[in-house]
Design a protein around this motif. Structure first.
Motif, short mmCIF file in Angstrom:
data_model
loop_
_atom_site.label_atom_id
_atom_site.label_comp_id
_atom_site.label_asym_id
_atom_site.label_seq_id
_atom_site.Cartn_x
_atom_site.Cartn_y
_atom_site.Cartn_z
N PRO A 1 -18.73 24.07 -7.59
CA PRO A 1 -18.48 25.51 -7.47
C PRO A 1 -18.65 26.04 -6.05
N ARG B 1 -15.47 31.67 -6.91
CA ARG B 1 -16.67 30.84 -6.74
C ARG B 1 -17.87 31.47 -7.46
N THR C 1 -19.89 30.10 -10.79
CA THR C 1 -21.33 29.93 -10.65
C THR C 1 -22.08 30.73 -11.71
#
Length: 108
Positions: free
Chosen positions: A5, A14, A18
């Motif tokens: 990630p 991203r 996450t």
């Protein structure tokens, strides 16, 4: 091959991956615009209901296989306690403020 990630190109995407993988609902919700929408397999869904069912109450997890469109399109193995693991596609629309205004997912 899995993309970590932290190495995903688009900052909003991203952070989305996450937050999903950390099961952090507060962080996830902070990434979305107030009027964010989503679809699953081509049908618009109720965002809050869907994320509760498909991500947070069922331990959703994304392993990203590849990204395209500047990091705003992903192919990932998605798994949760309800459905097991499946190959999925994700597409994200990111607003000018850097938050996600729409995401679309479905089987790849």
């Amino acid at each position: 091959m899995t993309i970590q990630p932290a190495k995903l190109s688009d900052p909003a995407v991203r952070a989305f991956v996450t937050a999903v993988n950390a099961h952090d609902r507060d962080a996830f919700m902070s990434l979305l615009t107030d009027d964010a929408t989503m679809s699953d397999d081509g049908s618009d869904r109720d965002l809050d209901e869907w994320i509760d069912r498909e991500i947070f109450s069922s331990n959703g997890h994304l392993d990203v296989a590849n990204e395209s469109q500047g990091g705003r399109a992903l192919v990932a193995n998605y798994r949760n306690d309800t459905w097991g693991e499946m190959r999925t596609r994700w597409a994200f629309t990111v607003a000018d403020d850097g938050r996600i205004s729409r995401f679309e997912t479905g089987q790849a």
